[in-house]
Design an enzyme around this catalytic site. Structure first.
Site, PDB file in Angstrom:
ATOM      1  N   ASP A   1       7.834  -3.981  12.427  1.00 27.10           N
ATOM      2  CA  ASP A   1       7.061  -3.108  13.301  1.00 27.10           C
ATOM      3  C   ASP A   1       5.599  -3.297  12.902  1.00 27.10           C
ATOM      4  O   ASP A   1       5.188  -2.926  11.800  1.00 27.10           O
ATOM      5  CB  ASP A   1       7.497  -1.649  13.101  1.00 27.10           C
TER       6      ASP A   1
ATOM      7  N   ASP B   1       4.768   5.545  16.228  1.00 27.38           N
ATOM      8  CA  ASP B   1       4.153   5.007  15.020  1.00 27.38           C
ATOM      9  C   ASP B   1       4.635   5.685  13.744  1.00 27.38           C
ATOM     10  O   ASP B   1       3.853   6.205  12.950  1.00 27.38           O
ATOM     11  CB  ASP B   1       2.628   5.098  15.132  1.00 27.38           C
TER      12      ASP B   1
ATOM     13  N   HIS C   1      -0.265  14.080  10.802  1.00 27.27           N
ATOM     14  CA  HIS C   1       0.069  13.819  12.212  1.00 27.27           C
ATOM     15  C   HIS C   1       1.351  14.500  12.673  1.00 27.27           C
ATOM     16  O   HIS C   1       1.618  14.557  13.876  1.00 27.27           O
ATOM     17  CB  HIS C   1       0.217  12.314  12.461  1.00 27.27           C
TER      18      HIS C   1
ATOM     19  N   ASP D   1      -9.526  11.897   6.283  1.00 28.77           N
ATOM     20  CA  ASP D   1      -8.786  10.708   6.728  1.00 28.77           C
ATOM     21  C   ASP D   1      -9.454  10.183   8.008  1.00 28.77           C
ATOM     22  O   ASP D   1     -10.056  10.944   8.755  1.00 28.77           O
ATOM     23  CB  ASP D   1      -7.344  11.118   7.019  1.00 28.77           C
TER      24      ASP D   1
ATOM     25  N   HIS E   1      -8.068   9.155  10.658  1.00 23.73           N
ATOM     26  CA  HIS E   1      -7.328   9.547  11.862  1.00 23.73           C
ATOM     27  C   HIS E   1      -7.420  11.053  12.089  1.00 23.73           C
ATOM     28  O   HIS E   1      -7.576  11.814  11.143  1.00 23.73           O
ATOM     29  CB  HIS E   1      -5.850   9.156  11.735  1.00 23.73           C
TER      30      HIS E   1
ATOM     31  N   ASP F   1      -8.293   5.948   4.390  1.00 22.91           N
ATOM     32  CA  ASP F   1      -8.462   4.897   5.385  1.00 22.91           C
ATOM     33  C   ASP F   1      -9.841   5.013   6.035  1.00 22.91           C
ATOM     34  O   ASP F   1     -10.222   4.204   6.874  1.00 22.91           O
ATOM     35  CB  ASP F   1      -7.341   4.944   6.443  1.00 22.91           C
TER      36      ASP F   1
ATOM     37  N   TYR G   1      -4.980   2.230   3.468  1.00 24.28           N
ATOM     38  CA  TYR G   1      -4.092   1.062   3.574  1.00 24.28           C
ATOM     39  C   TYR G   1      -4.636  -0.218   2.965  1.00 24.28           C
ATOM     40  O   TYR G   1      -3.934  -1.214   2.899  1.00 24.28           O
ATOM     41  CB  TYR G   1      -3.701   0.869   5.046  1.00 24.28           C
TER      42      TYR G   1
END
Ligand code: Q7Y
Ligand code: ZN
Length: 672
Positions: free
Chosen positions: A20, A92, A135, A172, A174, A265, A305
């Site tokens: 993935d 995701d 999330h 973060d 995101h 990230d 990451y």
């Protein structure tokens, strides 16, 4: 009072079992590499190791639905094919037979951290966890997240400890939409997030992530979104948002606890974020939050990451939690146009909710929301779009960055120069006066009115500054007969011996002569109630507050929105903090100032106070030692005349000091 570190190898024991592209970056090594770095640098050893626990059903149900929990509970028993199938209903994210166990440990780790901090076992701490949490939603896994660790922790803290207000800072890259949805109508939890957005083109591509989503009903104003519409955001962009948005709101909110969705990230090198902030910026972001809520701060890992950037950033964060001085911030060349556009929009969207933003500029005419793009409706269209814009799998042009400089604490943290008869507080070293006859004579020529006692003091002060320059001493405090004279002495010494810059912060009316002093070697910021006329130069900035420093709100606004950005951009190697009696400043605000300023100059602050203020030695020393300042309480609106004066000053100075800008130049701004 230590720093908790929570980690358990068990959380490395799940991984992606199929192919993935979106999920392949979320690997077990994220944790091992981070933890190994903490061990190798000796930081782990300095922390209090707190064990993880499994979050209970009741804990998880604070945020998630029973149906969802029951669904996840079955995943350990699914076959590979069934796991894939289960995964498909979410976006995701991937499941693994052991991820339910790890997700319970991740949430439980956050709760153990809250318990350790709330019971006073430690002052602050960090939990290294997988899977991340921000999330995940009430009934959905998303973006590698299963349970919303930080949201659960916030509800748990409120319920178990009866605290009224929790601040969640999500740095973060995101948007933690799960956290936003959890608290969007709840004024007791203030959620702040900055995130890569690119006018809704970037994952998770939600309209809800934009700056105008401010919360709902009673929670209106308690959700703060900063959308980044370009990649490549740097240290200046992050610090600007802290100084001009997050910190003013956070101080006004006055949380009882700070939780950080600590994703890295958002640092340079990350393939998801594509931002360019250096790992040491997290030392500053952490430091700037450490005087809120009496220092009660829990950082919980989210994303990150690039394994190198990740472990460097984790170490910077933990080392700061431990109280080591932050490195001097690098490359503060001012925020970019796109960041200023975002800042402008968020401040405008929140001005009706926060008195610290009442004066913020209104929404720009070139409302960036009008630039929101049309989203492709399907994957094929998306692919088409990518080909059109030549956005073929940019082979993530790896940008190299230097390793953050080694940080260390000087052998003596805090030295005090006190008259006989004034006791030296615990943890500090009494600085024994030195009587170098050559120096005394030199000083005698310069300070004609000085008594022999004064000269001894000045001589010792000089010696103290020299030891700070050599990093033998971190910071210091001198109780002197004449603050003005002592200030002049230190500045003169600095101007000669010292090659670098000195930031002088005066609280009250000490008179510091400025003849020929505008060469940039010193920057003087003076807080008083004296209308001292026009600002004279880029390097001499009188900040006039109507009631002097007795109005805590006005003072705080000036410190966060003026002094900090000036200090960061100036980047001194020494901070001289001088205070004269009658400034009207209360201990708590003084301690906040002292604490915040230690983010500069590697913590090298020298405080000068008048002998008459010996009652303030204890509180000052405690702040110099790194004890969190007491909270200021919920702040009321500052005096309108102060707000206006501060805003005028900021506008006048922003041509010279880019970190003071809060709006983009009026070009509509597409350039970076
Ligand atoms: C979640 C994360 C949590 C689609 C790419 C989508 C999504 C990655 C989810 C990231 N072409 N990528 O990092 S902190
Ligand atoms: Zn992330």
């Amino acid at each position: 009072m230590g720093t908790a570190l929570i980690y358990d190898e068990e959380m490395t024991k799940y991984k992606l079992l199929w192919i993935d592209r979106a999920c392949k970056i979320e690997v077990p090594e994220r944790l091992t590499v981070s933890h190994d770095a903490l061990v190798k640098t000796g930081l782990a050893d300095r922390c209090v190791a707190v064990p993880v626990r499994e979050a209970t059903d009741a804990d998880i149900l604070l945020v998630h639905s029973e149906e969802y929990l029951e669904g996840v509970k079955k995943t350990p028993y699914l076959t590979l094919e069934e796991l894939k199938e289960f995964t498909l209903q979410y976006g995701d994210v991937y499941f693994h037979p052991n991820i339910y166990h790890c997700a319970k440990l991740a949430a439980g780790a956050a709760l153990q951290l809250v318990d350790s901090v709330m019971t006073g076992k430690v002052r602050n701490g960090m939990a290294l966890v997988r899977p991340p949490g921000h999330h995940s939603m009430r009934s959905a896994a998303c973006g590698f997240c299963v349970f919303n660790n930080v949201a659960i922790a916030a509800r748990y803290a409120k319920q178990k400890y009866g605290i009224k207000r929790v601040l969640i800072v999500d740095w973060d890259v995101h948007h933690g939409q799960g956290v936003q949805y959890c608290f969007e109508d709840d004024p007791s939890v203030l959620y702040f997030s900055w995130h890569r957005y690119e006018h809704q083109k970037f994952w998770p591509q939600l309209r809800d992530s934009d700056y105008d989503c401010v919360g709902k009903e009673k929670g209106a104003g308690f959700n703060v979104n900063v959308p980044w519409n370009k990649v490549g955001m740097k240290n200046s962009d992050y610090l600007s948002v802290f100084c001009h948005l997050l910190l003013p709101i956070a101080y006004e909110f006055s949380p009882d606890l700070v939780l950080v969705c600590a994703g890295f990230d958002s640092a340079i090198g990350d393939p998801e974020g594509e931002m360019r902030a250096s790992p040491d910026i997290f030392a500053h972001l952490t430091h700037l939050l450490m005087n809120l809520a009496g220092g009660k701060l829990c950082a919980v890992l989210e994303g990150g990451y690039n394994l190198t950037s990740l472990h460097q950033s984790v170490c910077q964060t933990v080392q700061t939690l431990l109280g080591d001085p932050a490195p001097r911030p690098a490359n503060l060349d001012g925020p970019c146009t796109s960041a200023l556009e975002s800042l402008h929009c968020v401040r405008a969207a929140h001005r009706q909710y926060w008195s610290c933003l009442k004066h913020a500029a209104e929404l720009p005419s070139y409302d960036i929301s009008t630039k929101r793009i049309k989203l492709p409706d399907s994957e094929e269209e998306e692919e088409e779009e990518r080909q059109k814009t030549g956005e073929e799998e940019k082979s993530a042009e790896e940008e190299a960055w230097p390793e953050p400089p080694k940080r260390f604490s000087p052998p003596v943290s805090t030295a005090l120069l006190l008259p006989e008869g004034v006791a030296c507080p615990d943890g500090c070293q009494r600085f024994s006066s030195s009587d170098d006859p050559v120096l005394v004579n030199k000083l005698r020529e310069k300070f004609l009115v000085a008594s022999d006692d004064d000269l001894t003091t000045l001589c010792s002060l000089t010696a103290l500054v020299e030891k700070m320059e050599k990093h033998e001493i971190g910071n210091g405090l001198a109780l002197v007969r004449d603050v003005s004279m002592a200030t002049v002495c230190v500045v003169q010494h600095a101007a000669t011996a010292h090659r670098d810059r000195v930031l002088i912060v005066c609280v009250g009316d000490a008179s510091v002569p400025r003849k020929g002093a505008d060469d940039g070697k010193t920057l003087l910021v003076q807080f008083s109630n004296k209308e001292s006329g026009e600002q004279k130069s880029k390097f001499h900035i009188p900040v006039c507050l109507h009631k002097g420093c007795s109005d805590v709100s006005g003072f705080t606004q000036a410190v966060l929105g003026l002094l900090l950005p000036l200090g960061y951009e100036y980047d001194p190697s020494l901070v001289l903090l001088a205070r004269t009696p009658g400034s009207g400043l209360c201990d708590a605000a003084w301690q906040q100032l002292t604490g915040l300023l230690q983010g500069l100059a590697q913590g090298h602050t020298l405080v000068l106070m008048q002998e008459a203020e010996k009652a303030c030695v204890g509180p000052t020393a405690s702040s110099l030692l790194g004890v969190a300042a007491p909270p200021l309480g919920k702040l009321h609106a500052p005096l309108p005349e102060d707000v206006e004066a501060l805003e005028r000053l900021r506008l006048a100075l922003q041509a010279d000091w880019k970190l003071l800008r809060t709006t983009a130049p009026e070009t509509g701004g597409e350039e970076h």
